[in-house]
Design a protein around this motif. Structure first.
Motif, PDB file in Angstrom:
ATOM      1  N   TYR A  11      -2.051 -34.786 -20.465  1.00 56.63           N
ATOM      2  CA  TYR A  11      -2.300 -36.129 -19.932  1.00 56.63           C
ATOM      3  C   TYR A  11      -3.199 -36.887 -20.901  1.00 56.63           C
ATOM      4  CZ  TYR A  11      -3.942 -39.897 -16.924  1.00 56.63           C
ATOM      5  OH  TYR A  11      -4.228 -41.140 -16.415  1.00 56.63           O
ATOM      6  N   GLN A  69      -5.787 -34.966  -9.434  1.00 55.48           N
ATOM      7  CA  GLN A  69      -4.468 -34.683  -8.865  1.00 55.48           C
ATOM      8  C   GLN A  69      -3.390 -35.526  -9.538  1.00 55.48           C
ATOM      9  OE1 GLN A  69      -3.828 -34.614  -4.651  1.00 55.48           O
ATOM     10  NE2 GLN A  69      -5.805 -33.694  -4.214  1.00 55.48           N
ATOM     11  N   GLN A  70      -3.687 -36.810  -9.683  1.00 48.86           N
ATOM     12  CA  GLN A  70      -2.696 -37.712 -10.293  1.00 48.86           C
ATOM     13  C   GLN A  70      -2.446 -37.346 -11.751  1.00 48.86           C
ATOM     14  OE1 GLN A  70      -3.326 -40.523 -12.599  1.00 48.86           O
ATOM     15  NE2 GLN A  70      -1.260 -41.403 -12.457  1.00 48.86           N
ATOM     16  N   SER A  71      -3.499 -36.971 -12.467  1.00 52.80           N
ATOM     17  CA  SER A  71      -3.313 -36.579 -13.869  1.00 52.80           C
ATOM     18  C   SER A  71      -2.479 -35.307 -13.968  1.00 52.80           C
ATOM     19  CB  SER A  71      -4.668 -36.396 -14.567  1.00 52.80           C
ATOM     20  OG  SER A  71      -5.364 -35.256 -14.088  1.00 52.80           O
ATOM     21  N   PRO A 108      -8.413 -37.330  -6.112  1.00 53.33           N
ATOM     22  CA  PRO A 108      -7.172 -38.043  -6.426  1.00 53.33           C
ATOM     23  C   PRO A 108      -6.938 -38.288  -7.918  1.00 53.33           C
ATOM     24  CG  PRO A 108      -8.755 -39.456  -5.261  1.00 53.33           C
ATOM     25  CD  PRO A 108      -9.261 -38.069  -5.161  1.00 53.33           C
ATOM     26  N   THR A 109      -8.001 -38.512  -8.680  1.00 60.36           N
ATOM     27  CA  THR A 109      -7.828 -38.797 -10.112  1.00 60.36           C
ATOM     28  C   THR A 109      -7.254 -37.587 -10.844  1.00 60.36           C
ATOM     29  OG1 THR A 109      -9.630 -40.398 -10.100  1.00 60.36           O
ATOM     30  CG2 THR A 109      -8.997 -39.482 -12.232  1.00 60.36           C
ATOM     31  N   GLU A 119      -0.129 -34.405 -11.810  1.00 61.06           N
ATOM     32  CA  GLU A 119       1.251 -34.800 -11.519  1.00 61.06           C
ATOM     33  C   GLU A 119       1.917 -35.397 -12.754  1.00 61.06           C
ATOM     34  OE1 GLU A 119       0.788 -37.449  -8.246  1.00 61.06           O
ATOM     35  OE2 GLU A 119       0.151 -35.859  -6.855  1.00 61.06           O
TER      36      GLU A 119
END
Length: 262
Positions: free
Chosen positions: A25, A63-65, A60-61, A67
């Protein structure tokens, strides 16, 4: 012979800055460039996140990275491939952080052997129980010269902290509060009773504080209670900004280290 982690902590240096980022990422091949730019910018220790589809403690940060990294094609074999020659370019301590399931799927001993071969210094596996580590995996970690880093929280009893300390050989990850990563709530790094309690235990291994560290002020506060602090979510947000990857890394670390030792 002392490991890179033991040498780092053996210097009795205060204000150590550890940075976490998710491998793959923002882009799949950004892993090594981020490591090299972090070292150049004055970071002391790097935690490379192994993305996982079902994280437990990640906000969330992160987790999103994860994904995004998984969509980009990041896997453990791909990460090992990217890091294959990393020790030709840097001697900064490197720790892999993630969850036990992907490691078990890869094969625990095979994973540890490969990590050791490419020069990884340790692992942080938050869902690896201490009892399982001691019973099943500690001899393998020792065989391959890898540290296993455990997390403690404000709720961890003294006896368990002492047990963790007895089975550790680099540092202890002190979670600042009972929250997920990226939390910037009011408790933050002001949980002084907890920090003082741990500091007063006279542990063999130094503590590094993580969760809720997001700017120079919270980093500085954390460093008054431990040998250093870990920044993750705030750095990942910085990586997503417009501009070059190298500029984003450098600018963010300077915002933490300004007037310090960079």
């Amino acid at each position: 012979m002392a490991t890179r982690l033991q040498r780092l902590f053996g210097q009795n240096q205060q204000g150590l800055l550890s940075v976490y980022f998710t491998a793959g990422y923002p882009k799949l091949d950004d892993t090594v460039p981020i490591i090299l730019e972090l070292e150049k910018s004055g970071v002391d220790l790097i935690e490379v996140g192994m993305p996982f589809s079902d994280p437990l403690a990640d906000g969330p940060t992160i987790q999103q990275s994860s994904e995004v990294a998984i969509r980009n094609g990041m896997t453990i074999p791909k990460l090992f491939e990217q890091l294959q020659d990393i020790r030709q370019h840097t001697q900064i301590p490197l720790v892999l952080m993630g969850y036990l399931n992907p490691v078990m799927q890869y094969g625990v001993e095979r994973f540890l052997q490969k990590a050791s071969e490419i020069g990884i210094d340790g692992l942080i596996l938050p869902d690896l129980p201490l009892a399982d580590y001691v019973r099943e995996y500690k001899p393998l970690f020792e065989q391959y010269g890898l540290s296993n880093v455990f997390l403690v929280t404000p709720q961890t009893p003294e006896q368990r902290i002492r047990e963790i300390d007895s089975h550790s050989n680099s540092f202890i990850y002190m979670v600042s509060s009972a929250s997920v990563t990226g939390s910037t709530g009011s408790k933050g790094v002001s949980n002084t009773d907890y920090f003082q309690r741990v500091a007063g235990m006279g542990l063999r291994n130094p503590g590094i504080i993580g969760f809720g560290i997001h700017d120079r002020d919270t980093f500085t506060q954390a460093c008054t209670h431990a040998r250093g602090a870990i920044i993750g979510s705030a750095f990942i947000k910085a990586l997503a900004k417009e501009g070059s990857l190298q500029d984003n890394v450098r600018t963010f670390i300077q915002s933490i280290r300004e007037n310090e030792k960079v």
